[in-house]
Design a protein around this motif. Structure first.
Motif, PDB file in Angstrom:
ATOM      1  N   PRO A  16       0.806  -1.231   0.000  1.00 40.64           N
ATOM      2  CA  PRO A  16       0.000   0.000   0.000  1.00 40.64           C
ATOM      3  C   PRO A  16       0.838   1.280   0.000  1.00 40.64           C
ATOM      4  CG  PRO A  16      -0.894  -1.599   1.552  1.00 40.64           C
ATOM      5  CD  PRO A  16       0.399  -2.163   1.067  1.00 40.64           C
ATOM      6  N   MET A  17       2.024   1.251   0.621  1.00 43.37           N
ATOM      7  CA  MET A  17       2.861   2.444   0.648  1.00 43.37           C
ATOM      8  C   MET A  17       3.214   2.913  -0.762  1.00 43.37           C
ATOM      9  SD  MET A  17       4.337   4.762   2.442  1.00 43.37           S
ATOM     10  CE  MET A  17       4.319   4.124   4.118  1.00 43.37           C
ATOM     11  N   ASN A  18       3.328   1.983  -1.705  1.00 41.72           N
ATOM     12  CA  ASN A  18       3.683   2.350  -3.071  1.00 41.72           C
ATOM     13  C   ASN A  18       2.635   3.253  -3.715  1.00 41.72           C
ATOM     14  OD1 ASN A  18       5.926   0.758  -2.771  1.00 41.72           O
ATOM     15  ND2 ASN A  18       5.125  -0.981  -3.943  1.00 41.72           N
ATOM     16  N   TYR A  19       1.382   3.089  -3.309  1.00 40.15           N
ATOM     17  CA  TYR A  19       0.311   3.863  -3.918  1.00 40.15           C
ATOM     18  C   TYR A  19       0.250   5.295  -3.375  1.00 40.15           C
ATOM     19  CZ  TYR A  19      -1.126  -0.617  -5.778  1.00 40.15           C
ATOM     20  OH  TYR A  19      -1.144  -1.819  -6.437  1.00 40.15           O
ATOM     21  N   LEU A  20       1.003   5.555  -2.318  1.00 40.20           N
ATOM     22  CA  LEU A  20       1.099   6.915  -1.778  1.00 40.20           C
ATOM     23  C   LEU A  20       2.335   7.635  -2.304  1.00 40.20           C
ATOM     24  CD1 LEU A  20       0.319   6.294   2.014  1.00 40.20           C
ATOM     25  CD2 LEU A  20      -1.264   7.088   0.258  1.00 40.20           C
ATOM     26  N   ALA A  21       3.221   6.886  -2.950  1.00 43.07           N
ATOM     27  CA  ALA A  21       4.541   7.412  -3.285  1.00 43.07           C
ATOM     28  C   ALA A  21       4.562   8.160  -4.610  1.00 43.07           C
ATOM     29  CB  ALA A  21       5.556   6.272  -3.320  1.00 43.07           C
ATOM     30  N   SER A  22       5.433   9.177  -4.669  1.00 40.70           N
ATOM     31  CA  SER A  22       5.702   9.873  -5.927  1.00 40.70           C
ATOM     32  C   SER A  22       6.641   9.027  -6.780  1.00 40.70           C
ATOM     33  CB  SER A  22       6.358  11.232  -5.643  1.00 40.70           C
ATOM     34  OG  SER A  22       5.595  11.993  -4.734  1.00 40.70           O
ATOM     35  N   ILE A  23       7.559   8.322  -6.119  1.00 40.55           N
ATOM     36  CA  ILE A  23       8.521   7.454  -6.788  1.00 40.55           C
ATOM     37  C   ILE A  23       8.513   6.106  -6.077  1.00 40.55           C
ATOM     38  CG2 ILE A  23      10.965   7.079  -7.343  1.00 40.55           C
ATOM     39  CD1 ILE A  23      11.320  10.110  -7.352  1.00 40.55           C
ATOM     40  N   VAL A  24       8.448   5.022  -6.854  1.00 41.26           N
ATOM     41  CA  VAL A  24       8.519   3.668  -6.307  1.00 41.26           C
ATOM     42  C   VAL A  24       9.765   2.988  -6.870  1.00 41.26           C
ATOM     43  CG1 VAL A  24       7.422   1.401  -6.182  1.00 41.26           C
ATOM     44  CG2 VAL A  24       6.027   3.471  -6.046  1.00 41.26           C
ATOM     45  N   VAL A  25      10.587   2.466  -5.992  1.00 43.37           N
ATOM     46  CA  VAL A  25      11.773   1.710  -6.390  1.00 43.37           C
ATOM     47  C   VAL A  25      11.524   0.239  -6.045  1.00 43.37           C
ATOM     48  CG1 VAL A  25      14.249   1.390  -6.085  1.00 43.37           C
ATOM     49  CG2 VAL A  25      13.263   3.696  -5.952  1.00 43.37           C
ATOM     50  N   HIS A  26      11.559  -0.612  -7.073  1.00 43.35           N
ATOM     51  CA  HIS A  26      11.335  -2.044  -6.863  1.00 43.35           C
ATOM     52  C   HIS A  26      12.683  -2.697  -6.585  1.00 43.35           C
ATOM     53  CE1 HIS A  26       9.900  -6.187  -8.482  1.00 43.35           C
ATOM     54  NE2 HIS A  26       9.733  -6.093  -7.174  1.00 43.35           N
ATOM     55  N   GLY A  27      12.936  -3.039  -5.336  1.00 47.56           N
ATOM     56  CA  GLY A  27      14.213  -3.647  -4.998  1.00 47.56           C
ATOM     57  C   GLY A  27      14.427  -3.743  -3.505  1.00 47.56           C
ATOM     58  N   ASP A  28      15.603  -4.200  -3.124  1.00 48.25           N
ATOM     59  CA  ASP A  28      15.943  -4.390  -1.725  1.00 48.25           C
ATOM     60  C   ASP A  28      16.222  -3.042  -1.055  1.00 48.25           C
ATOM     61  OD1 ASP A  28      16.855  -6.275   0.534  1.00 48.25           O
ATOM     62  OD2 ASP A  28      18.566  -4.932   0.279  1.00 48.25           O
ATOM     63  N   ALA A  29      15.552  -2.773   0.047  1.00 49.44           N
ATOM     64  CA  ALA A  29      15.648  -1.468   0.707  1.00 49.44           C
ATOM     65  C   ALA A  29      17.035  -1.211   1.277  1.00 49.44           C
ATOM     66  CB  ALA A  29      14.597  -1.363   1.808  1.00 49.44           C
ATOM     67  N   ALA A  30      17.651  -2.224   1.877  1.00 45.70           N
ATOM     68  CA  ALA A  30      18.968  -2.043   2.474  1.00 45.70           C
ATOM     69  C   ALA A  30      20.022  -1.751   1.405  1.00 45.70           C
ATOM     70  CB  ALA A  30      19.356  -3.290   3.275  1.00 45.70           C
ATOM     71  N   GLU A  31      19.939  -2.453   0.276  1.00 46.50           N
ATOM     72  CA  GLU A  31      20.890  -2.218  -0.813  1.00 46.50           C
ATOM     73  C   GLU A  31      20.697  -0.820  -1.393  1.00 46.50           C
ATOM     74  OE1 GLU A  31      22.183  -4.139  -5.152  1.00 46.50           O
ATOM     75  OE2 GLU A  31      20.504  -4.978  -4.013  1.00 46.50           O
ATOM     76  N   PHE A  32      19.452  -0.416  -1.573  1.00 48.97           N
ATOM     77  CA  PHE A  32      19.158   0.926  -2.094  1.00 48.97           C
ATOM     78  C   PHE A  32      19.733   1.998  -1.178  1.00 48.97           C
ATOM     79  CE2 PHE A  32      16.539   4.745  -1.953  1.00 48.97           C
ATOM     80  CZ  PHE A  32      16.495   5.120  -3.287  1.00 48.97           C
TER      81      PHE A  32
END
Length: 308
Positions: free
Chosen positions: A282-298
């Motif tokens: 659900p957080m993705n639908y609030l976001a201006s930018i969505v990054v599909h990937g591992d959060a720690a690596e990002f």
């Protein structure tokens, strides 16, 4: 006329004055008169119609039992239609005591208010934040607690009338009152931060690794409830209904699913960047930018790029 009382917390005066918005919304189309109750006030306040001032140097302003006695006495005299208290650690000790004393219900941690022909409805999360419940209040006074930074008062320029109130037969609690100190990062409370780097259950590394990224962005680190429940972070930096409500310019959500409990802690956020392996979060639908990937690596790679 709809008469409301807000309790002024000397440590959080600005957030206390925001509670005027709650009273005005509860009044609907009725004319309002908003009182503030201050115990040994440390500064002058504006925006209220009247301030009931209690000068009692021998009484600690954080003595919940004595403060309950004072509010009860003030209510018996003025007969308020609503009493609103900040849902701080201290406010959560006062509100239920007072509700029991006045024999009324208490709606805790409200996030919204709707007034229509069916009544005054206070909205709060229920079932661990999975749904939002609308509670119709038929008793008087209406009592509610509100997280700081959820509602916002405006045009706080009015000079209030000051009313001195002398309570009767006050006896200090025999319990020692300890000062409640909330932790801050670099002197900044997460509620005041313009940039927040926030980690959720999908962030697999220790949150201490986010401090470099937060420093590069001139922001602070926060977390979701999952990491607090796992004992990986202190509750003082938790965002959400059971944590703090934040309003940053940028909210970087790293591995945060976005439950209702968490979303309720976000108010007037300008930009959200969500990093998640789950594109259906659900957080993705609030976001201006969505990054599909591992959060720690990002987070690690973004920090390196910013340093370069």
């Amino acid at each position: 006329m709809f008469k409301g009382l807000i309790l002024i917390d000397n440590d959080q005066i600005d957030y206390s004055l925001d509670l005027m918005d709650v009273v005005n919304r509860l009044a609907g189309e009725e004319e309002t008169f908003v009182y503030g109750l201050g115990i040994n006030l440390t500064e002058k306040v504006k925006g209220l119609d009247a301030v009931i001032n209690v000068e009692a140097p021998a009484i600690h302003s954080k003595d919940s039992r004595v403060l309950t006695d004072i509010i009860e006495q003030v209510h018996r005299k003025y007969q308020f239609d609503s009493i609103i208290i900040l849902a701080t650690e201290f406010g959560r000790m006062v509100a239920p005591r007072l509700a029991m004393r006045l024999e009324v219900g208490l709606v805790a941690d409200i996030t919204d208010i709707h007034v229509d022909k069916r009544g005054k409805k206070l909205v709060r999360p229920a079932f661990s934040g999975n749904i939002m419940a609308s509670i119709v209040c038929e008793s008087s006074p209406i009592m509610a607690s509100v997280h700081p930074n959820v509602f916002h008062g405006e045009h706080l320029t009015k000079e209030p009338e000051y009313i001195d109130f002398i309570p009767e037969e006050l006896k200090a609690s025999s319990i020692e009152v300890l000062e409640i100190v909330e932790s801050e990062q670099n002197g900044v409370d997460i509620r005041e931060a313009e940039v927040i780097v926030s980690a959720g259950g999908g962030f697999t590394q220790p949150i201490e690794q986010l401090q470099d990224l937060a420093d590069e962005l001139k922001g602070v680190v926060a977390v979701s409830k999952q990491l607090v429940d796992r004992k990986k972070a202190p509750r003082e930096i938790q965002v959400g209904q059971s944590g703090k409500t934040v309003s940053p310019d940028l909210y970087l959500a790293l591995g945060i699913y976005g439950s209702t409990q968490h979303i309720e802690g976000l108010k007037n956020v300008k930009e959200v960047i969500s990093v998640n392996t789950d594109l259906g979060a659900p957080m993705n639908y609030l976001a201006s930018i969505v990054v599909h990937g591992d959060a720690a690596e990002f987070a690690r790679k973004l920090s390196s790029k910013l340093k370069e």
